[in-house]
Design a protein around this motif. Structure first.
Motif, PDB file in Angstrom:
ATOM      1  N   SER C  56      -0.074 -24.529  19.371  1.00  0.00           N
ATOM      2  CA  SER C  56       0.188 -23.288  18.634  1.00  0.00           C
ATOM      3  C   SER C  56      -0.054 -23.485  17.149  1.00  0.00           C
ATOM      4  CB  SER C  56       1.620 -22.811  18.891  1.00  0.00           C
ATOM      5  OG  SER C  56       2.557 -23.571  18.162  1.00  0.00           O
ATOM      6  N   ASN C  59      -3.242 -22.415  15.343  1.00  0.00           N
ATOM      7  CA  ASN C  59      -3.603 -20.989  15.231  1.00  0.00           C
ATOM      8  C   ASN C  59      -3.195 -20.389  13.893  1.00  0.00           C
ATOM      9  OD1 ASN C  59      -4.693 -20.740  17.777  1.00  0.00           O
ATOM     10  ND2 ASN C  59      -3.053 -19.451  18.593  1.00  0.00           N
ATOM     11  N   HIS C  60      -4.000 -19.483  13.403  1.00  0.00           N
ATOM     12  CA  HIS C  60      -3.551 -18.569  12.360  1.00  0.00           C
ATOM     13  C   HIS C  60      -2.799 -17.428  13.053  1.00  0.00           C
ATOM     14  CE1 HIS C  60      -3.747 -16.819   8.328  1.00  0.00           C
ATOM     15  NE2 HIS C  60      -3.812 -15.659   8.934  1.00  0.00           N
ATOM     16  N   ALA C  61      -1.912 -16.763  12.308  1.00  0.00           N
ATOM     17  CA  ALA C  61      -1.129 -15.673  12.889  1.00  0.00           C
ATOM     18  C   ALA C  61      -0.673 -14.755  11.781  1.00  0.00           C
ATOM     19  CB  ALA C  61       0.074 -16.230  13.646  1.00  0.00           C
ATOM     20  N   ILE C  62      -0.400 -13.525  12.148  1.00  0.00           N
ATOM     21  CA  ILE C  62       0.074 -12.568  11.147  1.00  0.00           C
ATOM     22  C   ILE C  62       1.402 -13.030  10.560  1.00  0.00           C
ATOM     23  CG2 ILE C  62       1.241 -11.075  12.850  1.00  0.00           C
ATOM     24  CD1 ILE C  62      -0.621  -9.851   9.731  1.00  0.00           C
ATOM     25  N   MET C  74      -4.015  -5.904  12.142  1.00  0.00           N
ATOM     26  CA  MET C  74      -3.021  -6.955  12.338  1.00  0.00           C
ATOM     27  C   MET C  74      -1.845  -6.708  11.406  1.00  0.00           C
ATOM     28  SD  MET C  74      -3.949  -8.881  14.781  1.00  0.00           S
ATOM     29  CE  MET C  74      -3.065 -10.426  14.587  1.00  0.00           C
ATOM     30  N   HIS C 264      -1.295  -1.337  20.465  1.00  0.00           N
ATOM     31  CA  HIS C 264      -1.208  -2.622  19.770  1.00  0.00           C
ATOM     32  C   HIS C 264      -1.758  -2.532  18.352  1.00  0.00           C
ATOM     33  CE1 HIS C 264      -4.916  -2.337  22.027  1.00  0.00           C
ATOM     34  NE2 HIS C 264      -5.464  -3.295  21.358  1.00  0.00           N
ATOM     35  N   PRO C 270       2.359  -6.628  19.828  1.00  0.00           N
ATOM     36  CA  PRO C 270       1.663  -7.843  19.372  1.00  0.00           C
ATOM     37  C   PRO C 270       0.331  -8.071  20.092  1.00  0.00           C
ATOM     38  CG  PRO C 270       3.603  -8.399  20.678  1.00  0.00           C
ATOM     39  CD  PRO C 270       3.655  -6.933  20.470  1.00  0.00           C
ATOM     40  N   HIS C 271      -0.595  -8.721  19.395  1.00  0.00           N
ATOM     41  CA  HIS C 271      -1.931  -8.899  19.956  1.00  0.00           C
ATOM     42  C   HIS C 271      -2.032 -10.096  20.886  1.00  0.00           C
ATOM     43  CE1 HIS C 271      -2.595  -6.013  16.825  1.00  0.00           C
ATOM     44  NE2 HIS C 271      -3.833  -5.832  17.186  1.00  0.00           N
ATOM     45  N   GLY C 272      -1.127 -11.056  20.707  1.00  0.00           N
ATOM     46  CA  GLY C 272      -1.012 -12.139  21.693  1.00  0.00           C
ATOM     47  C   GLY C 272      -2.268 -12.958  21.919  1.00  0.00           C
ATOM     48  N   GLY C 273      -3.067 -13.170  20.893  1.00  0.00           N
ATOM     49  CA  GLY C 273      -4.278 -13.964  21.055  1.00  0.00           C
ATOM     50  C   GLY C 273      -5.384 -13.202  21.746  1.00  0.00           C
ATOM     51  N   GLY C 274      -5.307 -11.868  21.721  1.00  0.00           N
ATOM     52  CA  GLY C 274      -6.393 -11.079  22.291  1.00  0.00           C
ATOM     53  C   GLY C 274      -5.941 -10.077  23.338  1.00  0.00           C
ATOM     54  N   GLY C 275      -4.677 -10.060  23.619  1.00  0.00           N
ATOM     55  CA  GLY C 275      -4.158  -9.100  24.580  1.00  0.00           C
ATOM     56  C   GLY C 275      -2.810  -9.554  25.067  1.00  0.00           C
ATOM     57  N   PRO C 276      -2.098  -8.804  25.829  1.00  0.00           N
ATOM     58  CA  PRO C 276      -2.451  -7.487  26.341  1.00  0.00           C
ATOM     59  C   PRO C 276      -2.336  -6.387  25.292  1.00  0.00           C
ATOM     60  CG  PRO C 276      -0.232  -8.070  26.997  1.00  0.00           C
ATOM     61  CD  PRO C 276      -0.814  -9.276  26.319  1.00  0.00           C
ATOM     62  N   GLY C 277      -3.081  -5.320  25.548  1.00  0.00           N
ATOM     63  CA  GLY C 277      -2.977  -4.116  24.748  1.00  0.00           C
ATOM     64  C   GLY C 277      -2.435  -2.979  25.597  1.00  0.00           C
TER      65      GLY C 277
ATOM     66  N   PHE D  94       1.234 -17.882  18.741  1.00  0.00           N
ATOM     67  CA  PHE D  94       0.592 -17.323  19.934  1.00  0.00           C
ATOM     68  C   PHE D  94       0.752 -15.802  19.970  1.00  0.00           C
ATOM     69  CE2 PHE D  94       1.264 -21.621  22.101  1.00  0.00           C
ATOM     70  CZ  PHE D  94      -0.082 -21.938  22.114  1.00  0.00           C
ATOM     71  N   LEU D  95       1.974 -15.359  19.702  1.00  0.00           N
ATOM     72  CA  LEU D  95       2.295 -13.941  19.862  1.00  0.00           C
ATOM     73  C   LEU D  95       1.538 -13.069  18.869  1.00  0.00           C
ATOM     74  CD1 LEU D  95       4.356 -12.034  21.406  1.00  0.00           C
ATOM     75  CD2 LEU D  95       5.703 -12.124  19.309  1.00  0.00           C
ATOM     76  N   THR D  96       1.440 -13.506  17.628  1.00  0.00           N
ATOM     77  CA  THR D  96       0.913 -12.625  16.586  1.00  0.00           C
ATOM     78  C   THR D  96      -0.464 -13.052  16.088  1.00  0.00           C
ATOM     79  OG1 THR D  96       1.862 -13.681  14.597  1.00  0.00           O
ATOM     80  CG2 THR D  96       3.323 -12.262  15.879  1.00  0.00           C
ATOM     81  N   SER D  97      -1.231 -13.654  16.954  1.00  0.00           N
ATOM     82  CA  SER D  97      -2.622 -13.951  16.582  1.00  0.00           C
ATOM     83  C   SER D  97      -3.541 -12.981  17.315  1.00  0.00           C
ATOM     84  CB  SER D  97      -2.970 -15.393  16.947  1.00  0.00           C
ATOM     85  OG  SER D  97      -2.858 -15.579  18.341  1.00  0.00           O
ATOM     86  N   TYR D  98      -4.761 -12.878  16.830  1.00  0.00           N
ATOM     87  CA  TYR D  98      -5.717 -11.942  17.421  1.00  0.00           C
ATOM     88  C   TYR D  98      -6.698 -12.718  18.305  1.00  0.00           C
ATOM     89  CZ  TYR D  98      -8.308  -7.580  17.646  1.00  0.00           C
ATOM     90  OH  TYR D  98      -8.900  -6.425  18.073  1.00  0.00           O
ATOM     91  N   THR D  99      -7.600 -11.996  18.911  1.00  0.00           N
ATOM     92  CA  THR D  99      -8.698 -12.590  19.647  1.00  0.00           C
ATOM     93  C   THR D  99      -9.308 -13.723  18.806  1.00  0.00           C
ATOM     94  OG1 THR D  99      -9.119 -10.400  20.532  1.00  0.00           O
ATOM     95  CG2 THR D  99     -10.862 -12.029  20.818  1.00  0.00           C
ATOM     96  N   ILE D 105      -9.582 -21.658  13.248  1.00  0.00           N
ATOM     97  CA  ILE D 105      -8.146 -21.446  13.094  1.00  0.00           C
ATOM     98  C   ILE D 105      -7.583 -20.738  14.328  1.00  0.00           C
ATOM     99  CG2 ILE D 105      -7.900 -21.554  10.592  1.00  0.00           C
ATOM    100  CD1 ILE D 105      -8.392 -18.566  10.487  1.00  0.00           C
ATOM    101  N   ASN D 328      -8.180  -8.544  26.317  1.00  0.00           N
ATOM    102  CA  ASN D 328      -7.916  -9.175  27.615  1.00  0.00           C
ATOM    103  C   ASN D 328      -6.413  -9.246  27.809  1.00  0.00           C
ATOM    104  OD1 ASN D 328      -7.038 -11.295  26.038  1.00  0.00           O
ATOM    105  ND2 ASN D 328      -8.343 -12.812  26.984  1.00  0.00           N
TER     106      ASN D 328
END
Lengths: 496, 447, 496, 447
Positions: C56, C59-62, C74, C264, C270-277, D94-99, D105, D328
């Motif tokens: 984790s 990762n970048h995150a909001i 975001m 979303h 939350p975007h959750g790494g690309g989904g769910p939306g 994990f929760l607040t990242s995008y595609t 990063i 997804n």
């Protein structure tokens, strides 16, 4: 990346909550209302989250890598336990709610007590102490009360080995005892001859850690207990290292009169950056009547909480804390016990000891074990003899470990070993992680011996910060943020 | 077992490296008599689902404060905690880290503690604060011991308005240190009697505001009297939200302020873990108990934070330490600090105002019940009432109506002879319906 | 630090759960039992936690910093919403549980629908689509069904501006339509003349994003709708950017027939790494009868779920998904709506637009805005004209932003702008963070113009990884881990 | 408002920098008629406590599956989820990242997807898998469309054992694309009829095992027939735990396997979000829908992961994309992958065995109830029974006994004429007491 302090983010008039401000009628406040600003910044919720999430990433944690702090027992903290502690039936329960509405909580405390008593073969336990040192305090207060009840209140001395945790002498002094040190044998145990010599009629108690802070089991523990009891003193055992023997050895079988159990060590409640902990104290039959309030009793009508010593236990020495102790930790520890069971807890001790001995075996070629002969228990102790001539100190070596992604071991403790390095892996490390750790230390040791001084003197290089100036901090302590002279002081809030 | 990563193959291989044939060999130092071969008489391991079910069933045997009208206070208060707080304190990096002994990889915890100390100092109106104590009651006892160190005197005057548990803890511990504790008579407006009890050999005076009966007191005069006698004034607070509305201890002349911080960010949790706040005047800093975090710089000159003044502490000074404390309440201090950051000055003032307003509404409603007498002349969010027929039986009776009416004072101090005194508290979580239901039920029971 | 794959940690025989293995009686399985190993590694719980926590942190995150991905919105994800979605009454609710046991869930869906309809001034909403593109699909299927019902099934064309999200043409094609592009005016809007010319009787619908992907409001939107309707076509609005106008402008007032709403994006699930939306679709009166199953109706006996189109809505085009859609997202979005309220949502749009215009204003001196005249809406679009001659590309510039601690903006989209850089700050950024961001970009811009090419070409330098070779990945795709020839294949599990 | 960081002073200052006098000026492009000055007719903002109370009250109007004996399945299953799973998916990173468009990063998300793809491929016995779909039903529809692209044929044969919702979704979407869907008659053991329906113009055959009646089928023969006709075999699974016990689709000749992954790591959640699994033979990879993650190296030669083959996707190929999918189900895929990692092969096999054993116990108990007929000849953890008097009224009646008896087939497909068929499922969460209570209550109702 530096993270600004909350005081530097300009939020003197912001808030991250939505409260409908109530109109203030101060007629019941007798003129005690605040007038000057408090000086507290506020942040919106997004800013708050970001501030703390960013800060958190500057921490090492057991969830990130091995955290081999000897005597601190940094092991895996199961999330099931966090979840259970947050059930509204536990988390949203008032400590003084009517007893009939807290039966489940009292039952849990009763069950936890049963497990602790069974695992230690001791007949009683005081649950309320809030941490290990608080448990020591509880234990010594119990001993003091017992002596006083026997007309032995004149006993003024507590014997403590030099290798003891600082809390042992500090606690004894806190209770008003004089502290006398007991010598240690060359193989790292209590010196029986010295002990016997010092066990005068003035001695109230001995405080012995077992397994001790050298990571060794006190072979003569039964003899120690006998000598102590023969001298009319009580045997307080520091149970910080109970994790090494849980499920396998019962302190009650060794002659212990009182022992605290760090729930945050043996039973894996999370350390949370230094606390909270919990330090229940198991007590022998001799000491049990003097235990502090409160305690749980069960009867026909369910569980009851005895909150005052007056009626039901005239001998109890008093009270350690408001309320019942660290219920949140009780839930976690109990969940951990249920998960492991009698078989799993035994395996905990065995794997903790196995892991420590494996590290000792793998590192002994390059580093100097303080007590090379025989097995260690749950932690492996090295001295700094092997660093002689390298110019690298124990501290330097420890800081270089940070650059390898590990937290340093405990350093310069116990005091009986020069430049001590105390490594405790715990049972929740895999062989892969232990090997990664040993490989890193062996490589570092080689570098130290090869004269690569810069790698150590300047370490850490890869941490969020380089080495911090602790002397400066202590010389002119700056313990709170204060506005720079140029900072605009927070304006009083406008009445809205 | 799911928490144990070693496989049987791992274990065998590791024993080989160590050079022993079985794990029993590693326990060779344990006296044979104490080496237990059999498993102890306890259940065997259980899966997560089974453990969770069992704990759920225990939790279900309790009635949470949020289940209905609820008016208990007396040192622990039901407040709303923003969900952000719990989310952050569950982050691995905060939850599963140790005491920040290695500051290079603990700046998260350390900066939080520095911010916490600053917040506590601001709230209490004092210059310095430590990085938290176990709880308010032990903080109170530590404050008394500290006063002894500072003044080198042995007597403590304790107001009859101090929470009885706090008084008991202080008495237990201070007495063991050889102090003479003069606890004054329990009374609703007990602080009035304090000044007369101060003697020249008094090390400190301990007063609580709001006191255990909810009574708020201007302690300025007590401070003057204490200082005139060379004693320190220790001001205790069990409801930290009151700081948002009331003059701070520092403003009123306190030398040491201690408080229970549970109300800000920490759940009721049946009594713990909580977080003790401890602040004092700067000149006493080297006599403080507990951990302190201070600002410094790193090798590159960047601002950073470290634990400091540890020569006061047991791991350095051993028997000469200011306290035996090792563990603090770091994670609860974090929760407190996050909640306080969310509130900010504006939010805290609003929250305090709402609490006071709800308590006034409650007071008005209960005062209108025939037979009920409101005893506390001035209060923040809690007050004492006299109920006919005894407080304990009143609570029991109202429970049948689904209402948790408060804390009978006799539960805290059975010897005080105040069996008909009930402590009732209201917070922002109290609704108008809760208050109406309480008043109605009480009326039904007292008629 | 590299993190090994779960397949490389040696856990072929490990597990992180404690299950009592049941004895297998295969008599009901007709010989279908597995015999060969599956090839799945397992890890103990501590190893599992550490693996994912370590990952984790890459990762970048909001929650860590501004994440200005234009068109992706975001914004802060409130934790209250996470907590609410986890209430057992929502999270542990079976989609086919008896309707009488799911009344609260249905009420929530009904309330959410009410908010969505009120905010858009549209009479109906289909909640079930699982994401924005799925909502587009739902909208076009509704339109198709409506045309068929009117005997207009021959309409084969969907008009889409060049600036549209790729999902627009992809969805139209997915439904079997031909796609024709609409030209754009120099000021970034739909070219009305071109639109009018292309609105032939063959056109089934137009798909227009508003605010559009240039971050601009379609000034002629009402005229566009009129022209479309006059041609017998429907107006599908891509609602990805609804967050710019929520609470302030209602698409129903603009003549829209169908619009999906990315919960979303606008409502912060939350975007959750690309989904769910989640992509509910609001529908005009003309389209409402053709909505897919299921939907909620309320009556005297509470809420009912209409799960089959057969009886109650013979015109419904069918079904988008098994069950009811993204309930977990519904709870979060509804909590967000309740928290903001009508006033807060309006403020959301205003602050989102204010923040974007502030960035545009601050950066316009150094970078070239694609549409310098007039305000933008919730995002600011720049082209790469200002990089001309520096040798630095949009991609290089974006990668250099990573070294400053920010996520890059959306790049090379929309396609109508050369080297596009689309910056969307959202309303949950503070002025301090916006300034930190603008300062960093201005400094980078200066460096680019000063010819500091290395800083860009090699970027990022400070990320967990340096620039990744995407061409290599696509040339010979390696999509799953496979044991190296030297790896010992997992042994079949012993029957225990 | 707590989520909005701008202060009024900030706003004023920012408007100044922009050079406009009010925020209204920024909305100048909106036609005046549509610029609403007034607030819409909805409630105003609310504090966290108020919102939480309201949502708690809504949640309390539902009966969670864990509240008592519960036997619903039919495409969504009540399983125990280790608490570790939810803890990790709530981590901010994990929760607040995008595609993961910027792989440098986003390696956390990307490595997870790579591991997920590998797990799904192993479970299904196929070579490649994508990074997840919305759910099982949409994955099924996408598989049919993919078969059209691969075979360039237009007819799909759909087994009568396919979950009716899946059939409806597939029909809806494939039909829009101009495909001809031949859905065979609904029947308990419907797969037997499939081979005969395959024609030379068949693009694909869709079969489910365990099917909607819980019946497990060896589809090897169907695969052979499909391949002989130049068609692909698509195998659908709605209970992913069954992979632990049953032969994988790949082993039985499937070309594409799709599944609902909810059973592993994802809560029931009233139907979503779930996670669709999608795997196929490697040769079809460029016709796959959805996101794919692939291995590569960075500028320093270190292994890393990126989204790849995106020329299949809408953001590159627009109307020529293999699918319109953009979002997804990444977070659910993460949950699936964590749970699967905790289980491992050993845990999954144990879990599947427990599920099957519980279902057998349930079958035995229900079969013993007079009037009840077990219809599914072979099953994993779910089966169909015939109940006298209709399944829907049976469920309603047993609800009064505190038992949620299962899913009436008529709820899924009211036209099938199977009104007396009830689908019942058992999992590791089902206890012997649950089963006994069900049987007893059923007996009471059928007598």
């Amino acid at each position: 990346q530096d993270e600004a302090l909350i005081f530097e983010l300009g939020g003197w008039d912001k808030t991250g909550v939505d409260l409908e401000p109530a109109e203030l009628d101060a007629s019941d406040l007798a003129g005690l209302t605040r007038t000057a600003p408090i000086g507290l910044p506020g942040l919106s919720e997004p800013e708050t989250v970001r501030h703390y999430v960013r800060l958190s990433q500057k921490n090492h944690a057991i969830d990130l890598a091995l955290y081999p702090l000897g005597s601190c027992t940094m092991k895996h903290n199961p999330r099931l336990n966090e979840k259970a502690a947050r059930l509204p039936g536990f988390a949203d329960l008032h400590p003084l709610a009517p007893v009939s509405t807290t039966q489940g909580a009292l039952e849990l405390m009763d069950s936890l007590a049963h497990w602790l008593k069974t695992l230690t073969a001791m007949p009683a336990v005081a649950l309320s102490p809030k941490a290990g040192a608080h448990g020591e305090l509880c234990g010594l207060l119990t001993i003091k009360a017992a002596h006083e009840a026997k007309g032995q209140g004149h006993r003024r001395t507590v014997l403590v080995p030099t290798s003891a945790h600082g809390t042992n002498p500090a606690t004894a002094a806190f209770v008003g005892y004089d502290v006398t040190e007991i010598a240690q044998t060359p193989d790292g145990r209590v010196d029986l001859t010295d002990l016997a010599a010092k066990l005068s009629p003035d001695v109230a108690a001995i405080m012995v850690t077992n397994p001790n802070t050298c990571g060794l089991f006190e072979r003569d523990i039964i003899e120690i207990a006998k000598l102590t009891h023969a001298a009319g003193a009580y045997f307080y055992c520091d149970g910080a290292n109970f994790n090494a023997i849980v499920g396998r050895v019962r302190p009650g079988d060794l002659g212990v009169d009182a022992m605290h159990i760090n729930l945050h060590k043996t039973f894996s409640t999370p350390h949370g950056g230094g606390g909270p902990g919990a330090g229940p104290v198991v007590l022998s039959e001799a000491l049990a009547p003097f235990a502090p309030a409160p305690w749980v009793v069960s009867g026909h009508e369910g569980f009851k909480l005895v909150e005052d010593c007056v009626d039901e236990a005239a001998q109890g020495f008093g009270r350690m804390v408001a309320f019942q102790g660290q219920m949140g930790m009780f839930v976690r520890a109990y969940a951990y016990m249920l998960s492991h069971g009698s078989d799993g807890l035994r395996q905990v001790a065995e794997d903790a000891v196995l892991n420590a001995n494996y590290i000792k075996a793998r590192l002994s070629g390059a580093m100097s074990p303080a007590f090379p002969d025989g097995p260690c228990m749950h932690e492996a102790l090295f001295d700094d003899a092997w660093l002689e001539g390298t110019g690298v100190t124990t501290l330097d070596f420890a800081k270089a470990m940070i650059d390898e992604g590990f937290h340093p071991m405990t350093m310069y403790f116990p005091l009986v070993v020069h430049g001590a390095m105390l490594i405790e892996p715990t049972e929740t490390e895999s062989k892969q992680e232990l090997d990664r750790f040993c490989d890193a230390l062996l490589a570092l040791a080689e570098a130290a011996k090869a004269g690569d001084g810069d790698r150590f003197k300047g370490a850490p290089y890869l941490a969020p910060m380089r080495r911090l100036d602790e002397t400066l901090a202590a010389r002119k302590p700056k313990l709170t943020w204060r506005p720079e002279p140029t900072t605009v002081a927070p304006a009083p809030l406008a009445a809205e | 077992m799911r928490y144990l990563p070693l496989t049987q193959a791992d274990r065998a291989q590791m024993l080989g490296v160590i050079g022993v044939s079985s794990v029993d060999d590693l326990f060779a130092d344990v006296p044979a008599a104490a080496r237990k071969a059999e498993l102890f008489d306890l259940p065997r391991h259980a899966g997560e689902m089974e453990v969770e079910r069992h704990l759920n069933s225990l939790a279900a045997k309790n009635r949470p404060a949020g289940a209905g009208p609820f008016f208990c206070g007396a040192g622990a208060y039901k407040h709303h905690i923003p969900s952000t707080v719990d989310h952050i304190i569950q982050r691995s990096e905060f939850l599963t880290s140790y005491t920040p002994y290695q500051p290079e990889i603990a700046q998260g915890t350390l900066q939080v503690l520095f911010e916490f100390q600053t917040q506590v100092a601001a709230l209490t109106g004092l210059e310095v604060a430590n990085a938290s104590m176990y709880d308010g009651s032990t903080a109170c006892a530590e404050a008394v011991l500290m006063a002894k160190r500072v003044t080198r005197k042995n007597r403590a005057v304790v107001s009859g308005g101090l929470h009885p548990h706090y008084a008991a803890v202080t008495q237990t511990i201070a007495h063991a240190e050889g102090m003479d504790i003069a606890r004054l008579d329990v009374a609703i407006d007990a602080e009035a009697a304090v000044v007369d009890a101060i003697t020249p050999d008094t090390a400190c005076v301990v007063v609580q505001t709001p006191n255990v009966f909810g009574v708020v007191t201007d302690v300025t005069k007590i401070a003057e009297a204490a200082h005139a006698a060379g004693a320190l004034l220790i001001v205790v607070t069990t409801e930290a939200v009151s700081y948002g509305l009331l003059k701070s201890p520092g403003e009123m002349g306190a030398d040491i302020a201690v408080a229970e911080g549970q109300s800000i960010g920490v759940p009721l949790g049946f009594g713990g873990p909580y977080v003790g706040l401890f602040a004092c005047r700067e000149k006493f800093v080297r006599q403080m108990p507990g951990r302190l975090c201070g600002e410094t710089v790193d090798a590159e000159g960047r601002r950073g934070f470290v634990l400091t003044l540890s020569t006061r502490e047991q791991h350095i000074r051993r028997e000469k330490a200011t306290s035996n404390i090792c563990t603090n309440s770091g994670l609860c201090a974090l929760a407190f600090s996050i909640h306080m950051t969310l509130l900010g000055e504006r939010g805290l003032r609003d929250l305090a105002a709402v609490n006071h307003a709800k308590a006034r509404q409650l007071r008005d409603a209960l005062a209108a019940v025939p037979g009920v007498e409101v005893l506390s002349p001035r209060f923040f969010n809690e007050f004492a009432i006299r109920v006919p027929g005894g407080a304990a039986s009143c609570v029991e009776a109202l429970l049948a109506d689904g209402i948790v009416a408060g804390v009978p004072f006799s539960r805290l101090d059975p010897k005080a002879g105040l069996d008909d005194v009930l402590l009732v508290a209201a917070t922002e979580t109290t609704t108008a319906e809760d208050i109406a239901a309480f008043a109605k039920a009480l009326q039904g029971r007292t008629l």
